[in-house]
Write an enzyme that holds these catalytic residues in place. Structure first.
Site, PDB file in Angstrom:
ATOM      1  N   LYS A   1       0.848  -1.213   0.000  1.00  0.00           N
ATOM      2  CA  LYS A   1       0.000   0.000   0.000  1.00  0.00           C
ATOM      3  C   LYS A   1       0.876   1.251   0.000  1.00  0.00           C
ATOM      4  O   LYS A   1       0.581   2.229  -0.671  1.00  0.00           O
ATOM      5  CB  LYS A   1      -0.919   0.053   1.232  1.00  0.00           C
TER       6      LYS A   1
ATOM      7  N   GLN B   1      -6.960  -3.900   7.422  1.00  0.00           N
ATOM      8  CA  GLN B   1      -6.663  -5.239   6.903  1.00  0.00           C
ATOM      9  C   GLN B   1      -7.530  -6.259   7.648  1.00  0.00           C
ATOM     10  O   GLN B   1      -7.496  -6.343   8.874  1.00  0.00           O
ATOM     11  CB  GLN B   1      -5.180  -5.583   7.093  1.00  0.00           C
TER      12      GLN B   1
ATOM     13  N   ASP C   1     -12.689   1.088   1.076  1.00  0.00           N
ATOM     14  CA  ASP C   1     -12.845  -0.325   0.705  1.00  0.00           C
ATOM     15  C   ASP C   1     -14.318  -0.669   0.460  1.00  0.00           C
ATOM     16  O   ASP C   1     -14.635  -1.795   0.084  1.00  0.00           O
ATOM     17  CB  ASP C   1     -12.306  -1.212   1.840  1.00  0.00           C
TER      18      ASP C   1
END
Ligand code: NAD
Length: 281
Positions: A50, A94, A117
């Site tokens: 990332k 995550q 997300d």
């Protein structure tokens, strides 16, 4: 005839270049916070990936590697703090989280306008209604791959294998929005082969190597393999029996080098989108 191999790596580089050019014209840079639980090799690989993507695009990034012992309240407080920060436009967590944490409550804590997300029900609701917004990175990446290769889903039969909230469900919605006729298959589907054989486009996201074999694929179908299963040798493989299916399909994505890199690039696009939502110019 052998299928055209859809090059996700090249497309990801192109998407990131586009993001970089748009970011370079902005006075206030977009910012992304990545939150990881546990200091382990997998977390570092995830965080490094990332960070590299953000650096390539000129996006500011921060990492929070919180201990596995973090309490629910501490986790929520961290997110609330990030929610308030003007320099942070997107928050990425995550998953999966440690068992003792209430994942649902944690994901609900992220402000929908920072939910890059697309896990928040508000954003999933907008997607369901066909409204513009932040869309989940993986299915959005699949749509971008189809567009890049001028494959218009309109009027096509599409089979999506998998019904998870992260991939299968939003993928089916996006294909429906693109005017495909969509069948969603899963572990209780009675005859996966029969469904697949009708499909002009197969998108497989089951995580079961060799689930999609050549006898299940119509001549000339487009085959997108979302799955990434770790092999014993430490590599990655998809759901599709690649070599054999590539002889029947018209287009196919490899694993690795197909959907994965484009998914990562879509996160950069979503972070830029969130920054624009926050009025950054
Ligand atoms: P998941 O385990 O939550 O869902 C898998 C889905 O596949 C389930 O809905 C299940 O019903 C279906 N399924 C499993 N076995 C099946 C079978 N034999 N026949 C028909 N359906 C079957 O997984 P997920 O989070 O949706 O991810 C799916 C795959 O995609 C995994 O391999 C994951 O690693 C991969 N993935 C890749 C990316 C990427 O960037 N390329 C991103 C997200 C997930």
């Amino acid at each position: 005839m052998a299928a055209v191999v859809m090059n996700g790596k090249a497309l990801a580089a192109k998407v990131k270049q586009e993001v970089k050019e748009r970011v370079s014209q902005m006075e206030q840079k977009p910012g992304l916070a990545v939150v990881l639980v546990g200091d382990n090799p997998a977390s570092h690989v995830y965080a490094n990936g990332k960070r590299r993507d953000c650096e390539e695009c000129g996006i500011y990034s921060e990492e929070y590697m919180v201990p596995e012992t973090i309490s629910q309240d501490e986790f929520v407080s961290l997110l609330e703090e990030l929610n308030q920060r003007e320099d942070i436009d997107g928050i990425l967590i995550q998953l999966p989280l440690s068992e003792h944490l209430d994942e649902k409550q944690i994901l609900l804590t992220i402000r929908p306008d920072k939910d890059v997300d697309c896990f928040h029900p508000y954003n999933m609701g907008r997607l369901t209604e066909g409204e513009e917004g932040v869309y989940p990175c993986t299915p959005a990446g699949v749509m971008r791959i189809l567009k890049e290769y001028n494959i218009d889903p309109s009027g096509k039969y599409c089979v999506v294998i998998g019904r998870s909230n992260i991939v299968g469900k939003p993928q089916a919605l996006m294909m429906m929005q693109a005017n495909a006729t969509v069948t969603v298959c899963h572990t209780k589907t009675p005859d996966l082969k029969a469904d697949c054989l009708r499909a002009d486009i197969i998108i497989s996201a089951a995580g079961k190597p060799n689930l999609v074999t050549a006898d299940m694929v119509k001549e000339g179908a487009v085959v997108i393999d979302v799955a990434t299963t770790r092999t014993e040798q430490g590599g990655l493989c998809g759901d599709v029996d690649y070599e054999a299916v590539a002889q029947k399909a018209s287009y196919i994505t490899p694993v690795p080098g197909g959907v994965g890199p484009v998914t990562r690039a879509m996160l950069m696009e979503n972070t830029l989108y969130a920054a624009r939502l926050h009025g950054k110019k």
